[in-house]
Design a protein around this motif. Structure first.
Motif, PDB file in Angstrom:
ATOM      1  N   ALA A 115      12.865 -15.034  -1.469  1.00 44.28           N
ATOM      2  CA  ALA A 115      13.204 -13.884  -0.620  1.00 44.28           C
ATOM      3  C   ALA A 115      12.798 -12.574  -1.287  1.00 44.28           C
ATOM      4  CB  ALA A 115      14.698 -13.895  -0.311  1.00 44.28           C
ATOM      5  N   GLU A 116      13.006 -12.495  -2.597  1.00 43.93           N
ATOM      6  CA  GLU A 116      12.637 -11.281  -3.331  1.00 43.93           C
ATOM      7  C   GLU A 116      11.124 -11.101  -3.358  1.00 43.93           C
ATOM      8  OE1 GLU A 116      13.740  -7.818  -5.156  1.00 43.93           O
ATOM      9  OE2 GLU A 116      15.076  -9.365  -4.380  1.00 43.93           O
ATOM     10  N   ASP A 117      10.401 -12.215  -3.576  1.00 40.24           N
ATOM     11  CA  ASP A 117       8.936 -12.142  -3.576  1.00 40.24           C
ATOM     12  C   ASP A 117       8.410 -11.723  -2.207  1.00 40.24           C
ATOM     13  OD1 ASP A 117       8.940 -12.919  -6.195  1.00 40.24           O
ATOM     14  OD2 ASP A 117       8.470 -15.023  -5.790  1.00 40.24           O
ATOM     15  N   LEU A 118       9.011 -12.281  -1.145  1.00 38.64           N
ATOM     16  CA  LEU A 118       8.591 -11.937   0.212  1.00 38.64           C
ATOM     17  C   LEU A 118       8.862 -10.467   0.511  1.00 38.64           C
ATOM     18  CD1 LEU A 118       7.502 -12.844   2.960  1.00 38.64           C
ATOM     19  CD2 LEU A 118       9.829 -13.498   3.597  1.00 38.64           C
ATOM     20  N   LYS A 119      10.015  -9.978   0.068  1.00 39.20           N
ATOM     21  CA  LYS A 119      10.350  -8.570   0.277  1.00 39.20           C
ATOM     22  C   LYS A 119       9.357  -7.666  -0.452  1.00 39.20           C
ATOM     23  CE  LYS A 119      14.084  -5.214  -0.315  1.00 39.20           C
ATOM     24  NZ  LYS A 119      15.461  -4.984  -0.854  1.00 39.20           N
ATOM     25  N   ASP A 120       9.019  -8.031  -1.710  1.00 39.13           N
ATOM     26  CA  ASP A 120       8.051  -7.240  -2.470  1.00 39.13           C
ATOM     27  C   ASP A 120       6.686  -7.242  -1.785  1.00 39.13           C
ATOM     28  OD1 ASP A 120       9.972  -6.703  -4.343  1.00 39.13           O
ATOM     29  OD2 ASP A 120       9.338  -8.259  -5.752  1.00 39.13           O
ATOM     30  N   TYR A 121       6.301  -8.409  -1.259  1.00 40.79           N
ATOM     31  CA  TYR A 121       5.006  -8.518  -0.587  1.00 40.79           C
ATOM     32  C   TYR A 121       4.976  -7.663   0.672  1.00 40.79           C
ATOM     33  CZ  TYR A 121       1.119 -10.605   1.968  1.00 40.79           C
ATOM     34  OH  TYR A 121      -0.036 -10.784   2.690  1.00 40.79           O
ATOM     35  N   GLU A 122       6.066  -7.730   1.465  1.00 42.27           N
ATOM     36  CA  GLU A 122       6.121  -6.925   2.688  1.00 42.27           C
ATOM     37  C   GLU A 122       6.082  -5.434   2.365  1.00 42.27           C
ATOM     38  OE1 GLU A 122       9.650  -8.250   4.634  1.00 42.27           O
ATOM     39  OE2 GLU A 122       8.647  -9.930   5.644  1.00 42.27           O
ATOM     40  N   GLU A 123       6.807  -5.028   1.324  1.00 41.60           N
ATOM     41  CA  GLU A 123       6.795  -3.618   0.932  1.00 41.60           C
ATOM     42  C   GLU A 123       5.409  -3.187   0.460  1.00 41.60           C
ATOM     43  OE1 GLU A 123       9.859  -3.252  -1.967  1.00 41.60           O
ATOM     44  OE2 GLU A 123      11.495  -3.185  -0.478  1.00 41.60           O
ATOM     45  N   TYR A 124       4.712  -4.101  -0.240  1.00 37.19           N
ATOM     46  CA  TYR A 124       3.357  -3.780  -0.697  1.00 37.19           C
ATOM     47  C   TYR A 124       2.406  -3.600   0.492  1.00 37.19           C
ATOM     48  CZ  TYR A 124      -1.368  -4.533  -2.437  1.00 37.19           C
ATOM     49  OH  TYR A 124      -2.701  -4.412  -2.682  1.00 37.19           O
ATOM     50  N   VAL A 125       2.486  -4.531   1.464  1.00 38.45           N
ATOM     51  CA  VAL A 125       1.602  -4.450   2.633  1.00 38.45           C
ATOM     52  C   VAL A 125       1.897  -3.190   3.442  1.00 38.45           C
ATOM     53  CG1 VAL A 125       1.003  -5.554   4.824  1.00 38.45           C
ATOM     54  CG2 VAL A 125       1.254  -6.944   2.765  1.00 38.45           C
ATOM     55  N   GLU A 126       3.189  -2.899   3.634  1.00 34.67           N
ATOM     56  CA  GLU A 126       3.549  -1.682   4.375  1.00 34.67           C
ATOM     57  C   GLU A 126       3.093  -0.441   3.627  1.00 34.67           C
ATOM     58  OE1 GLU A 126       7.699  -1.765   5.277  1.00 34.67           O
ATOM     59  OE2 GLU A 126       7.599  -3.849   5.983  1.00 34.67           O
ATOM     60  N   GLY A 127       3.267  -0.456   2.300  1.00 29.61           N
ATOM     61  CA  GLY A 127       2.805   0.680   1.497  1.00 29.61           C
ATOM     62  C   GLY A 127       1.297   0.848   1.578  1.00 29.61           C
ATOM     63  N   TRP A 128       0.582  -0.287   1.559  1.00 24.31           N
ATOM     64  CA  TRP A 128      -0.878  -0.218   1.673  1.00 24.31           C
ATOM     65  C   TRP A 128      -1.281   0.370   3.019  1.00 24.31           C
ATOM     66  CZ3 TRP A 128      -4.015  -2.307   5.359  1.00 24.31           C
ATOM     67  CH2 TRP A 128      -5.390  -2.229   5.132  1.00 24.31           C
ATOM     68  N   ALA A 129      -0.583  -0.042   4.072  1.00 28.13           N
ATOM     69  CA  ALA A 129      -0.909   0.464   5.409  1.00 28.13           C
ATOM     70  C   ALA A 129      -0.715   1.975   5.474  1.00 28.13           C
ATOM     71  CB  ALA A 129      -0.048  -0.241   6.456  1.00 28.13           C
ATOM     72  N   HIS A 130       0.363   2.460   4.876  1.00 24.40           N
ATOM     73  CA  HIS A 130       0.597   3.909   4.881  1.00 24.40           C
ATOM     74  C   HIS A 130      -0.460   4.642   4.053  1.00 24.40           C
ATOM     75  CE1 HIS A 130       4.323   4.403   7.114  1.00 24.40           C
ATOM     76  NE2 HIS A 130       4.766   3.289   6.565  1.00 24.40           N
ATOM     77  N   GLU A 131      -0.832   4.067   2.909  1.00 26.09           N
ATOM     78  CA  GLU A 131      -1.844   4.700   2.065  1.00 26.09           C
ATOM     79  C   GLU A 131      -3.211   4.689   2.750  1.00 26.09           C
ATOM     80  OE1 GLU A 131      -1.506   6.309  -0.774  1.00 26.09           O
ATOM     81  OE2 GLU A 131       0.661   5.992  -0.714  1.00 26.09           O
ATOM     82  N   ALA A 132      -3.489   3.615   3.513  1.00 24.37           N
ATOM     83  CA  ALA A 132      -4.793   3.512   4.178  1.00 24.37           C
ATOM     84  C   ALA A 132      -4.949   4.553   5.273  1.00 24.37           C
ATOM     85  CB  ALA A 132      -4.963   2.107   4.758  1.00 24.37           C
ATOM     86  N   LYS A 133      -3.829   5.090   5.752  1.00 26.24           N
ATOM     87  CA  LYS A 133      -3.916   6.109   6.802  1.00 26.24           C
ATOM     88  C   LYS A 133      -4.579   7.399   6.291  1.00 26.24           C
ATOM     89  CE  LYS A 133      -0.319   6.672   9.469  1.00 26.24           C
ATOM     90  NZ  LYS A 133       1.093   6.862   9.865  1.00 26.24           N
ATOM     91  N   THR A 134      -4.486   7.663   4.977  1.00 28.54           N
ATOM     92  CA  THR A 134      -5.077   8.896   4.428  1.00 28.54           C
ATOM     93  C   THR A 134      -6.596   8.882   4.513  1.00 28.54           C
ATOM     94  OG1 THR A 134      -3.171   9.189   2.969  1.00 28.54           O
ATOM     95  CG2 THR A 134      -5.197  10.380   2.404  1.00 28.54           C
TER      96      THR A 134
END
Length: 335
Positions: A115-134
Motif C-alpha cells: 500500500a505504501e509503495d502504491l501510494k508513493d507511485y501514485e504520488e510520483y505519477v501525479e507529481g510528474w503530471a503536474h510538472e509536465a504541465k510547465t
C-alpha cells in the motif's frame, strides 16, 4: 442465542451419559430400597440437570469470550491481543495460534508495504503530471506567439502532439481527482455552447487532422453541473470519436428536452462498437474488438467519463451500430 444452542448440541452426548448414569444409580437405589428410590429419584435427576446446565453455561461463556478475543486479534494482531487470546485457549490451540499469528503479521506487513509503495507511485505519477504541465504550457505559448516563424506543416504536427499530450495529462490528473476523498466540484448554471466551444478549441488540431465535420445543434441550452468535470467528459467523448473515426468523419452534437431532464447526445459516424462489446465499454481498460483502432486505445477514456458522470450524478446511455455510428447521451436532471 444460536451460539448457545450450538454449544448445547455440541455437549448433548455428555448430557445423555450423565442421564444414563443417573438412571443406573436410580435403578440400584430402587433395587436396594424402593421407598428411598421414590423419595430421592426426582432430587437426583434435578440436581444432575442443574449441574450439567451450570457447566454448560460456563463453557458457553468461555467460548463466547474466546470468540471475542479472537475477533479482536484478527482486527489487530498485536502482541497484547495475542497474549490475551493465548490465556483463553488450551496449550495445543496456543501452538497453532502462534503459528497463525506469525503468518497473519507477515501478511499484514506485506500489505502495508504494498500500500505504501502504491501510494508513493501514485504520488510520483501525479507529481510528474503536474510538472509536465510547465513545458506543455511553454510549448503552447510558443505555438501561439511564434506561429509565423514556424513552417505550417511543422506547426500543425507540433500542435497535434501538444493536444495529445494535454489529453493524456488531463486523464492522469482527473483520475487522481476521482480517487480523492474530497471533491472540489463547483455546481453552476452552465452554457452548453460555451463549454462545448472551449473543448472543441482544445481538440481543434486533432479534429482538423482527421478533417472532421462538426454539426452543432445545441443552441442556447443551459445545464446545472460542474464546468471542469463536464468539459473533461466532453473531451474524452470527442477524443474517443477521433480515435475510432473513418473516412469523411462527422461529429453531431444535439440537445433534447424531456419532462424532468435534458439529454445531450454526441454522435459520430466512426467504426462504432459491436453489440457484444457495448455492455462493457465503461469498464476500466476495456478496448473491445475494434480492429486496428484498438491498438491506439487504452480503455481509460470512457471509464473515466463514467466515473465522472457518477460523481456528478449524471446518467450515461450509449447506442451503436458497428461500422455505422456511435452515440453517447448525457442526461441532466432538471432542478
Amino acid at each position: 442465542m444460536k451460539q448457545f444452542w450450538a454449544t448445547v448440541k455440541r455437549y448433548a452426548p455428555w448430557l445423555i451419559v450423565v442421564l444414563l448414569t443417573d438412571v443406573f444409580a436410580s435403578l440400584l437405589l430402587w433395587l436396594s430400597d424402593a421407598q428411598a428410590f421414590r423419595a430421592l429419584v426426582s432430587i437426583i435427576l434435578l440436581w444432575s440437570i442443574i449441574l450439567f446446565a451450570s457447566v454448560l453455561i460456563r463453557i458457553h461463556l468461555k467460548e463466547e469470550k474466546k470468540q471475542k478475543l479472537f475477533q479482536s486479534f484478527i482486527t489487530n494482531p498485536d502482541a497484547v491481543n495475542e497474549e490475551k487470546l493465548l490465556r483463553a485457549v488450551s496449550q495445543q490451540e496456543g501452538e497453532q495460534l502462534r503459528l497463525f499469528a506469525s503468518v497473519l503479521r507477515t501478511s499484514q506487513l506485506s500489505q502495508c508495504n504494498l500500500a505504501e509503495d502504491l501510494k508513493d507511485y501514485e504520488e510520483y505519477v501525479e507529481g510528474w503530471a503536474h510538472e509536465a504541465k510547465t513545458p506543455l504550457a511553454l510549448l503552447t505559448m510558443i505555438l501561439d506567439n511564434r506561429e509565423d516563424e514556424i513552417p505550417p506543416d511543422i506547426h500543425t504536427k507540433l500542435d497535434y502532439v501538444r493536444s495529445q499530450l494535454q489529453e493524456d495529462i488531463s486523464q492522469i490528473l482527473y483520475y487522481a481527482r476521482l480517487k480523492s476523498s474530497t471533491k472540489d466540484y463547483q455546481l453552476e448554471e452552465l452554457s452548453l455552447q460555451n463549454a462545448l466551444g472551449e473543448v472543441l478549441a482544445d481538440y481543434a488540431p486533432l479534429l482538423e487532422e482527421k478533417q472532421f465535420t462538426i454539426q452543432n445543434k445545441i443552441g442556447t441550452e443551459t445545464v446545472f453541473t460542474d464546468r471542469r468535470g463536464f468539459q473533461f467528459m466532453l473531451g474524452q467523448i470527442i477524443s474517443n470519436a477521433i480515435k475510432y473515426s473513418n473516412d469523411d468523419p462527422i461529429l453531431m452534437i444535439s440537445m433534447n428536452r424531456a419532462a424532468n431532464e435534458r439529454i445531450l447526445s454526441i454522435t459520430d459516424n466512426g467504426s462504432g462498437v459491436k453489440s457484444y462489446d457495448l455492455p462493457y465499454i465503461f469498464q476500466k481498460g476495456f478496448t473491445g474488438d475494434s480492429a486496428d483502432n484498438g491498438k491506439k486505445a487504452t480503455g481509460m477514456g470512457l471509464y473515466l467519463t463514467k466515473k465522472m458522470a457518477d460523481d456528478l450524478k449524471l446518467k450515461l446511455e450509449v447506442e451503436s451500430e458497428y461500422h455505422k455510428y456511435f452515440r453517447i447521451s448525457i442526461h441532466f436532471p432538471v432542478l
